[in-house]
Design a protein around this motif. Structure first.
Motif, PDB file in Angstrom:
ATOM      1  N   ASP A 197     -80.263  27.765  26.573  1.00 23.09           N
ATOM      2  CA  ASP A 197     -79.073  27.898  27.425  1.00 23.09           C
ATOM      3  C   ASP A 197     -78.156  28.923  26.776  1.00 23.09           C
ATOM      4  OD1 ASP A 197     -76.711  27.686  28.839  1.00 23.09           O
ATOM      5  OD2 ASP A 197     -76.717  25.504  28.923  1.00 23.09           O
ATOM      6  N   GLY A 198     -77.968  30.063  27.431  1.00 19.28           N
ATOM      7  CA  GLY A 198     -77.172  31.142  26.857  1.00 19.28           C
ATOM      8  C   GLY A 198     -75.699  31.107  27.202  1.00 19.28           C
ATOM      9  N   GLU A 199     -75.225  30.018  27.830  1.00 14.49           N
ATOM     10  CA  GLU A 199     -73.809  29.958  28.194  1.00 14.49           C
ATOM     11  C   GLU A 199     -72.940  29.858  26.933  1.00 14.49           C
ATOM     12  OE1 GLU A 199     -70.531  27.124  30.518  1.00 14.49           O
ATOM     13  OE2 GLU A 199     -72.656  26.590  30.536  1.00 14.49           O
ATOM     14  N   VAL A 200     -71.894  30.691  26.881  1.00 13.41           N
ATOM     15  CA  VAL A 200     -70.939  30.644  25.778  1.00 13.41           C
ATOM     16  C   VAL A 200     -69.529  30.622  26.357  1.00 13.41           C
ATOM     17  CG1 VAL A 200     -72.451  31.822  24.139  1.00 13.41           C
ATOM     18  CG2 VAL A 200     -70.887  33.161  25.545  1.00 13.41           C
ATOM     19  N   PHE A 201     -68.579  30.215  25.529  1.00 16.28           N
ATOM     20  CA  PHE A 201     -67.178  30.230  25.923  1.00 16.28           C
ATOM     21  C   PHE A 201     -66.345  30.667  24.723  1.00 16.28           C
ATOM     22  CE2 PHE A 201     -67.922  26.066  24.170  1.00 16.28           C
ATOM     23  CZ  PHE A 201     -66.758  25.761  23.465  1.00 16.28           C
ATOM     24  N   ARG A 223     -75.202  27.432  15.516  1.00 21.07           N
ATOM     25  CA  ARG A 223     -75.940  28.454  16.243  1.00 21.07           C
ATOM     26  C   ARG A 223     -75.146  28.856  17.485  1.00 21.07           C
ATOM     27  NH1 ARG A 223     -79.291  24.583  14.275  1.00 21.07           N
ATOM     28  NH2 ARG A 223     -80.975  25.290  12.907  1.00 21.07           N
ATOM     29  N   GLY A 224     -75.165  30.162  17.764  1.00 17.58           N
ATOM     30  CA  GLY A 224     -74.434  30.654  18.924  1.00 17.58           C
ATOM     31  C   GLY A 224     -72.942  30.699  18.709  1.00 17.58           C
ATOM     32  N   LEU A 251     -70.046  38.209  22.120  1.00 20.10           N
ATOM     33  CA  LEU A 251     -70.500  37.429  23.263  1.00 20.10           C
ATOM     34  C   LEU A 251     -72.007  37.606  23.468  1.00 20.10           C
ATOM     35  CD1 LEU A 251     -67.577  38.180  25.749  1.00 20.10           C
ATOM     36  CD2 LEU A 251     -68.141  35.926  24.806  1.00 20.10           C
ATOM     37  N   LYS A 252     -72.466  38.845  23.352  1.00 18.89           N
ATOM     38  CA  LYS A 252     -73.876  39.145  23.556  1.00 18.89           C
ATOM     39  C   LYS A 252     -74.730  38.485  22.476  1.00 18.89           C
ATOM     40  CE  LYS A 252     -77.074  43.078  23.857  1.00 18.89           C
ATOM     41  NZ  LYS A 252     -77.176  44.561  23.828  1.00 18.89           N
ATOM     42  N   ALA A 253     -74.296  38.614  21.211  1.00 19.41           N
ATOM     43  CA  ALA A 253     -75.081  38.062  20.104  1.00 19.41           C
ATOM     44  C   ALA A 253     -75.100  36.541  20.157  1.00 19.41           C
ATOM     45  CB  ALA A 253     -74.500  38.539  18.771  1.00 19.41           C
ATOM     46  N   ALA A 254     -73.950  35.919  20.430  1.00 18.21           N
ATOM     47  CA  ALA A 254     -73.890  34.460  20.484  1.00 18.21           C
ATOM     48  C   ALA A 254     -74.727  33.921  21.626  1.00 18.21           C
ATOM     49  CB  ALA A 254     -72.437  34.006  20.632  1.00 18.21           C
ATOM     50  N   SER A 255     -74.695  34.594  22.763  1.00 21.19           N
ATOM     51  CA  SER A 255     -75.480  34.157  23.914  1.00 21.19           C
ATOM     52  C   SER A 255     -76.975  34.248  23.631  1.00 21.19           C
ATOM     53  CB  SER A 255     -75.124  35.009  25.136  1.00 21.19           C
ATOM     54  OG  SER A 255     -75.898  34.631  26.248  1.00 21.19           O
ATOM     55  N   ALA A 256     -77.399  35.342  22.972  1.00 23.83           N
ATOM     56  CA  ALA A 256     -78.822  35.501  22.648  1.00 23.83           C
ATOM     57  C   ALA A 256     -79.274  34.423  21.675  1.00 23.83           C
ATOM     58  CB  ALA A 256     -79.064  36.891  22.056  1.00 23.83           C
ATOM     59  N   GLU A 257     -78.451  34.121  20.684  1.00 26.73           N
ATOM     60  CA  GLU A 257     -78.813  33.101  19.700  1.00 26.73           C
ATOM     61  C   GLU A 257     -78.842  31.718  20.344  1.00 26.73           C
ATOM     62  OE1 GLU A 257     -77.665  33.527  15.365  1.00 26.73           O
ATOM     63  OE2 GLU A 257     -76.327  31.914  15.992  1.00 26.73           O
ATOM     64  N   ALA A 258     -77.884  31.442  21.239  1.00 27.74           N
ATOM     65  CA  ALA A 258     -77.853  30.152  21.927  1.00 27.74           C
ATOM     66  C   ALA A 258     -79.054  29.983  22.846  1.00 27.74           C
ATOM     67  CB  ALA A 258     -76.557  30.023  22.720  1.00 27.74           C
ATOM     68  N   GLU A 259     -79.431  31.038  23.529  1.00 25.98           N
ATOM     69  CA  GLU A 259     -80.603  30.986  24.414  1.00 25.98           C
ATOM     70  C   GLU A 259     -81.857  30.672  23.611  1.00 25.98           C
ATOM     71  OE1 GLU A 259     -82.884  30.934  27.691  1.00 25.98           O
ATOM     72  OE2 GLU A 259     -80.724  31.357  27.791  1.00 25.98           O
ATOM     73  N   SER A 260     -81.978  31.300  22.441  1.00 24.02           N
ATOM     74  CA  SER A 260     -83.149  31.070  21.594  1.00 24.02           C
ATOM     75  C   SER A 260     -83.172  29.654  21.046  1.00 24.02           C
ATOM     76  CB  SER A 260     -83.155  32.073  20.435  1.00 24.02           C
ATOM     77  OG  SER A 260     -84.171  31.779  19.515  1.00 24.02           O
TER      78      SER A 260
END
Length: 637
Positions: free
Chosen positions: A177-181, A149-150, A164-173
């Motif tokens: 935590d919406g942090e991505v790298f 996920r993310g 970046l936007k899609a991965a952050s949204a999926e990680a937040e859900s």
């Protein structure tokens, strides 16, 4: 000593921990959301506590509710399982602050490794900074959590912002935590990991390697131990690095250090490009892994029992047991691999696997919900050699009884028997990218399974002699299952004559079993119908095509229907009725089972209807949008 243990989780892992607790004489407590009120893990526990208030997908993330449940049930320990709160340092602190034993590593160790960015810094690996075209391809990855996920692969620089936007949204859900790298993406590397186990007295075990290279959407599908074909020097290096990582953060308990290994020499043929294996640190999972059973089978240990012993302060022996044989695990999912891995829901009418280890959170009659991961079970085989273990696992899956939603069972069997898997030198994370089309072809024997389904249905509905005996030859009957048309007629001796497909002789037919002879070979077909529109014939899942279609139920060309139950999480920016869209253009995204699924235009044309809006809950088959294709527009001119 621990007397009562609460599992802060659900499904398969909760049932798995309860099994060990029963063997150790420890009482068990389950927690559950409203959606899980009748789930197997609730039924198997000695006591259960409802987690109130939150939406089903968020319930198990409420650490305050879990701690309150443990205190109310009189538990003196909490096991987090995997996923949800298992790598949440604040939750670990809350458990210990409440006077409960935490079955996991110290919060400080969790914190040090919980963020993948901080873990990489600890291991001397830096994520990418400003990404340029020279860095491509890259992987956008959630800093917290895992399970695929993310994550997004980016091959074109223009796609980076959207990824970046899609991965952050999926990680937040998924993780709150919406942090991505961003890190380099290694094409078709091997995912190899090391199981570690440490006590509070300074002893650190490394229990060999696991290979988890067969993945879809960055989630593991088939895992095995030990990692096959790995040079001994590389395996030793990974063990040393893993032990060093555990010691560096004062680790106590079970954990896994993951690596992406490139350029492993092939067992057959030429070496991979480069020729020298290189291991890239990915992350340390500060919890029990989903695939831990393969290590248990090879080392003859119970990792959950060892987690509990370590949490109670017991020391580990100086050295771990010696490994024996090989183990392979397949994750059985309710999903359709041929439909972009779309998750499936519904009643699991009958479920059973024999001859191998089965870790599951479901039993016959249970319902697969939409709110959680789609994994039904982990099926594990152990044998003296890899070839024997693979053969045992494929055979057990093929003979498994799985009646209900579409699953990936056929894909698993085909994967295990594929030359690219059996030759360990060809393992890699790109396996399904290379072979998915051939692995999802219809199974052999489906046409004869359709014959069995048609005849069983005829017997079940009293169709041996049509409407009554007559002194003329009975008329031919036709039934169609998918692409297979079956034609037959009752015979005067009470049997059936099959005219299509050709070459089939009916030996006997009953409502639940049909025996056919084809080419001199007699085979029995077990047939089951559960009233949901599908017939299960052995491993085949068939749907009868209706002879007549109700015009009111016809779907207009260009209609985009929801492929699964879920929630519309977003619509493409600026999309409006009247817009021109291109074939394959993403129009909207559905979230189901904590994963996002793209819904794209089936062809180029004009968007004539849009019924989706962010936050809308939809059932499978719901109309989301309509695209009038260019071909349809030409017909109206």
């Amino acid at each position: 000593m621990i007397s009562t243990l609460l599992v802060a989780n659900r499904g398969e892992i909760a049932c798995r921990v309860f099994r060990t607790c029963r063997e150790l004489g420890i009482s068990t407590v389950a927690v559950y959301s409203d959606a899980d009120a009748d789930a197997l893990h609730v039924r198997e526990a000695d006591a259960a506590v409802r987690l109130p208030g939150a939406a089903p997908a968020e319930t198990y993330l409420r650490g305050d509710l879990v701690v309150a449940a443990a205190l109310a049930a009189g538990a003196d320990a909490v096991h987090p399982g995997y996923g949800f709160l298992s790598e949440n340092a604040d939750f670990a602190r809350a458990v210990t602050a409440a006077g409960l034993v935490w079955i996991g590593p110290p919060p400080e160790a969790i914190e040090a490794m919980a963020s993948k960015t901080r873990a990489k810094e600890l291991m001397g690996v830096a994520p990418l900074g400003d990404v340029t075209a020279a860095d491509l391809p890259v992987l956008v990855k959630a800093a917290a959590g895992g399970g695929g996920r993310g994550m997004r692969i980016v091959r074109e620089l223009a796609d980076l912002e959207a990824a970046l936007k899609a991965a952050s949204a999926e990680a937040e859900s998924a993780f709150g935590d919406g942090e991505v790298f961003v890190e380099p993406y290694v094409e078709d590397g091997r995912h190899v990991e090391v199981q570690v186990l440490a006590d509070a007295h300074g002893t650190v075990w490394t229990l060999g390697t696991r290979d988890c290279s067969l993945q879809r959407r960055h989630q593991k599908v088939i895992e095995e131990a030990p990692a096959p074909g790995l040079p001994a020097a590389l395996a030793e290096e990974l063990a040393e690095r893993s032990a060093a990582a555990a010691k560096a953060v004062g680790y106590v308990g079970a954990g896994t250090v993951e690596f992406l290994v490139a350029d492993v020499p092939r067992a057959l043929g030429s070496a991979r490009p480069g020729g020298t294996p290189r291991a890239h640190f990915l992350e340390m999972n500060t919890r029990l892994q989903v695939e831990h059973p393969v290590t248990e089978e090879v080392y003859g240990v119970d990792l959950v029992a060892l987690q509990i012993a370590v949490a109670e302060g017991a020391p580990l022996p100086p050295e771990p047991p010696e490994p024996r044989g090989h183990a392979v695990e397949a994750r059985l999912y309710a999903e359709d691999p041929a439909a972009d891995w779309a998750p499936q829901t519904g009643v699991l009418h009958a479920f059973g696997v024999s001859g191998v280890r089965l870790d599951t959170g479901y039993a016959s009659g249970d319902t697969v919900p939409v709110h959680y991961d789609a994994m039904l079970a982990k099926v594990v085989a152990h044998a003296p050699t890899r070839a024997e273990a693979v053969r045992r696992l494929a055979h057990a899956l093929e003979r498994a009884v799985i009646h209900g939603p579409v699953t990936n069972r056929d894909l698993l069997v085909a994967s295990l028997r594929h030359p690219g898997f059996q030759d360990a030198g060809r393992l890699g994370t790109g396996f399904y990218g290379r072979h998915l089309a051939e692995l999802t072809r219809p199974r052999d024997g489906e046409a004869h399974a359709a014959v069995a389904a048609a005849l069983a249905d005829a017997v079940r509905n009293g169709g041996r002699f049509g409407g009554g005996w007559r002194n003329v030859r009975s008329g031919e009957q036709t039934k169609t299952y998918g692409e297979h048309e079956v034609r037959y007629r009752p015979t005067r001796d009470g049997g059936f004559e099959v005219t299509a497909p050709e070459g089939v002789r009916v030996v006997s037919a009953a409502p639940d079993r049909v025996r056919l002879e084809v080419g001199g070979v007699v085979r029995d077909f077990a047939v089951a119908a559960h009233g949901d529109g599908f017939v299960h014939v052995g491993p085949h899942r068939l749907a009868a095509r209706p002879r007549f279609t109700d015009p009111r139920e016809q779907v207009l060309p260009g209609s985009l229907l929801a492929p699964m139950p879920g929630t519309v999480v977003r619509v493409a920016d600026g999309l409006a009725v009247g817009d021109r869209v291109a074939a394959g253009q993403p129009l909207l995204w559905l979230e189901a089972m904590k994963m996002e699924h793209k819904v794209a235009a089936p062809a180029s044309g004009t968007l004539t209807a849009l019924h989706a809006a962010p936050g809308r809950q939809v059932e499978v088959g719901a109309l989301l949008a309509v695209v009038q294709t260019d071909a349809q527009e030409d017909q109206t001119v």
